[in-house]
Design an enzyme around this catalytic site. Structure first.
Site, PDB file in Angstrom:
ATOM      1  N   ASP A   1      58.744  45.405  39.920  1.00 35.71           N
ATOM      2  CA  ASP A   1      59.136  46.696  39.667  1.00 35.71           C
ATOM      3  C   ASP A   1      60.054  47.446  40.462  1.00 35.71           C
ATOM      4  OD1 ASP A   1      57.016  46.162  41.633  1.00 35.71           O
ATOM      5  OD2 ASP A   1      56.475  48.496  41.335  1.00 35.71           O
TER       6      ASP A   1
ATOM      7  N   ASP B   1      55.845  39.568  40.224  1.00 38.77           N
ATOM      8  CA  ASP B   1      55.448  40.469  41.690  1.00 38.77           C
ATOM      9  C   ASP B   1      53.827  40.717  41.568  1.00 38.77           C
ATOM     10  OD1 ASP B   1      55.734  42.081  43.701  1.00 38.77           O
ATOM     11  OD2 ASP B   1      56.312  43.632  42.552  1.00 38.77           O
TER      12      ASP B   1
END
EC number: 3.1.3.-
Length: 206
Positions: A172, A8
């Site tokens: 996350d 990410d």
């Protein structure tokens, strides 16, 4: 055995500061910025931008309508960049090292304002753009879907030819990690702001 790593962007490669971003958009004139901005998944015109349903210029105009004044592209870009703290070169150097042994990809909910910065020499103090650290970038606004929609994962799998069971997905966001597990990826969920390098090394060596 892990052969591929999918990172990410915000919250993993670059730390996110949502409060700073909210203040930046309030400064533009968006009084309700606090209810419109989310760390993990946007809504309204912010989501439409990240899904590619609005172009950068269309977003600028609609944001200007909400702010009650015309905004420049640069003003709009700087407000978006309020989401991000200084880029940690240690993480970037670590990712470069990973590329010697693994295929490294990026899968991000993002937009053209953020990527115009990230994919430029301004991104790092070494003058390297984000592209230099990954084999390929998979960006929501170019693909028409945002995580955790399975479609964006499916596109990446087919395009990169990765096998999920041989791929570590690092994100996350809990909902993103959940769908990653459902699709068969190995997963790792560091906290925003964490220095995850040592923990990731342990995972890769286990």
């Amino acid at each position: 055995m892990i052969k591929n790593i999918v990172f990410d962007f915000g919250g993993v490669i670059v730390d996110i500061d949502r409060d700073k971003a909210v203040q930046a958009f309030i400064k533009l004139g968006l009084a309700d910025a606090d209810t419109r901005l989310d760390k993990y998944h946007q809504t309204g015109i912010f989501q439409e931008l990240e899904e590619g349903k609005l172009s950068a210029d269309e977003f600028r105009k609609q944001l200007g309508d909400l702010c009650g004044r015309e905004l420049t592209m640069e003003e709009t870009k700087q407000a978006w960049l309020g989401f991000f703290n200084e880029v940690d070169l240690r993480k970037l150097d670590y990712i470069l090292g990973l590329r010697k042994s693994y295929h490294v990809y990026l899968l991000s909910n993002t937009n053209p304002f953020v990527m115009s910065w990230a994919c430029s020499p301004e991104f790092s103090s070494e003058g390297k753009p984000l592209n230099d650290y990954c084999d390929k970038l998979y960006l929501s606004y170019q693909l028409g879907h945002t995580k955790p929609a399975p479609e964006i994962f499916d596109f990446m799998i087919k395009d990169s030819h990765v096998i999920p069971s041989e791929t570590l997905f690092v994100d996350d966001g809990s909902s993103n990690i959940h769908i990653g597990k459902e699709l068969g990826f190995e997963t790792f969920q560091p906290e925003n702001g964490a220095d995850w390098r040592q923990e990731l090394t342990v995972i890769l060596n286990s």
